[in-house]
Design an enzyme around this catalytic site. Sequence first.
Site, short mmCIF file in Angstrom:
data_model
loop_
_atom_site.label_atom_id
_atom_site.label_comp_id
_atom_site.label_asym_id
_atom_site.label_seq_id
_atom_site.Cartn_x
_atom_site.Cartn_y
_atom_site.Cartn_z
N GLY A 10 -76.79 -37.04 19.12
CA GLY A 10 -75.38 -36.84 19.48
C GLY A 10 -75.03 -37.61 20.74
O GLY A 10 -75.88 -38.30 21.32
N PHE A 11 -73.81 -37.46 21.16
CA PHE A 11 -73.34 -38.19 22.34
C PHE A 11 -74.15 -37.80 23.58
O PHE A 11 -74.79 -38.64 24.21
CB PHE A 11 -71.83 -37.92 22.51
CG PHE A 11 -71.33 -38.07 23.91
CD1 PHE A 11 -71.45 -39.28 24.58
CD2 PHE A 11 -70.73 -37.00 24.56
CE1 PHE A 11 -70.99 -39.41 25.89
CE2 PHE A 11 -70.26 -37.14 25.85
CZ PHE A 11 -70.40 -38.33 26.51
N ILE A 12 -74.19 -36.52 23.91
CA ILE A 12 -74.93 -36.12 25.12
C ILE A 12 -76.44 -36.22 24.88
O ILE A 12 -77.19 -36.71 25.72
CB ILE A 12 -74.54 -34.68 25.55
CG1 ILE A 12 -73.04 -34.63 25.87
CG2 ILE A 12 -75.36 -34.22 26.76
CD1 ILE A 12 -72.50 -33.24 26.21
N ASP A 31 -82.21 -33.96 14.39
CA ASP A 31 -80.76 -34.12 14.32
C ASP A 31 -80.39 -34.33 12.85
O ASP A 31 -81.04 -35.12 12.17
CB ASP A 31 -80.32 -35.33 15.16
CG ASP A 31 -78.84 -35.29 15.49
OD1 ASP A 31 -78.50 -35.30 16.68
OD2 ASP A 31 -78.01 -35.25 14.54
N GLY A 36 -73.80 -36.44 15.19
CA GLY A 36 -74.57 -37.50 15.84
C GLY A 36 -74.70 -38.67 14.87
O GLY A 36 -74.41 -38.55 13.68
N LEU A 76 -79.64 -28.93 22.07
CA LEU A 76 -78.25 -29.41 22.13
C LEU A 76 -77.58 -29.38 20.77
O LEU A 76 -76.36 -29.57 20.68
CB LEU A 76 -78.22 -30.87 22.66
CG LEU A 76 -78.29 -31.06 24.17
CD1 LEU A 76 -79.66 -30.68 24.72
CD2 LEU A 76 -77.98 -32.49 24.55
N TYR A 149 -65.88 -20.79 17.82
CA TYR A 149 -66.83 -21.62 18.56
C TYR A 149 -67.29 -20.90 19.83
O TYR A 149 -68.49 -20.78 20.10
CB TYR A 149 -66.15 -22.96 18.89
CG TYR A 149 -66.99 -23.92 19.68
CD1 TYR A 149 -68.22 -24.36 19.21
CD2 TYR A 149 -66.53 -24.43 20.90
CE1 TYR A 149 -68.97 -25.27 19.93
CE2 TYR A 149 -67.27 -25.33 21.62
CZ TYR A 149 -68.51 -25.75 21.14
OH TYR A 149 -69.24 -26.65 21.86
N LYS A 153 -71.07 -19.52 20.51
CA LYS A 153 -71.86 -20.00 21.65
C LYS A 153 -72.19 -18.83 22.60
O LYS A 153 -73.25 -18.79 23.19
CB LYS A 153 -71.11 -21.10 22.40
CG LYS A 153 -70.94 -22.41 21.63
CD LYS A 153 -72.24 -23.11 21.28
CE LYS A 153 -72.72 -24.07 22.30
NZ LYS A 153 -73.81 -24.95 21.79
#
Length: 328
Positions: A10-12, A31, A36, A76, A149, A153
């Site tokens: 993914g991005f992070i 992943d 991602g 993540l 969401y 979380k």
Amino acid sequence: MSILVTGGAGFIGSHLCRALLAQGEDLIVIDDLSTGTYDNLAELEDSKRLRLIVDNVNNAALVDECVREASAVYHLASAVGVRLIIDQPVRTIESIVGGTESVLKACARYRRPFLLTSTSEVYGKGSKVPFSENDDTVMGATSTRRWSYACAKALDEFLALAHWVESKLPVIVVRLFNTVGPRQTGQYGMVVPGFVKQALNGQPITVYGDGQQSRCFAHVQDVIEALLQLMLCPQARGQVINIGNNQEITILGLAERVKKLTGSSSPIVKIPYDQAYGEGFDDMRRRVPDLSKVHNLIGYQPKRDLDQIIRDVIESQKKGAGGRNAEC
Ligand code: UDP
């Protein structure tokens, strides 16, 4: 031993993988390439020190095997982006709750340090400024999909902290505030890459609502440095910790800044929330992190300001023109 990064494509996650490889670590990445992309890791896979497994963290047998081989776990993997959450609520809830449960079970079995990237969404509709880790969460109605969401979380956080309380499993929960940088896609709703793409393409820059809602944007590089240090910080265990930047800007102000830094002649247009997200959407007016805890733990102070963030996103999108980033 390797380090396991779930959601590493993914991005992070891909920024985290780069940083860990630069420190000489061997990596296992799980992943499912849902949000991602393989491109995010393509150049790293050549290093032979990164093993990418394309699968979902709900696969408990696979997760068990990978955690056993790992010395620490950065978790993540998660559905991300308001757009995706609204469009695919079942997948959002299942992947967040089920995935974290399977990773935590394996970490508990082999007693591996576990870092969860949670989100500032967990603060919900709270109006306090800034948000501190022990503040109450203020959730909206369950009929408003956005809150699924935050609730999912929050449940992840409860579960991680429960492992700390019951068996002193070393868990660290970080709440990421709006995080931005190169390779982030705007396709799941993230505002900065979205505005930059619109500005570079000469399309209208779409500000939702009155544009007076505000956010604080952190550079992904600042965030990654904090994640690496927190994993090594014994006092961070069993804690919930905000990470972000506390420089606040309205979304209208952001649109103007993006327009200026891209030199774009795009008009800035206001779009009602209903039109942008469908009926019954709740937005947060302000979202500012209290960063005193992370500062006290690791001396964290964001080093990169909003202009640098926007410039880096512009450069990344220009470089990617014609390639993957063209979708940003
Ligand atoms: N937003 C906007 N135009 C867009 C995308 C987002 O005005 O094209 C707004 C969105 O309504 C919110 C803010 O920008 O008020 C940040 O949105 P994002 O989805 O990036 O993050 P979050 O809402 O999770 O803070």
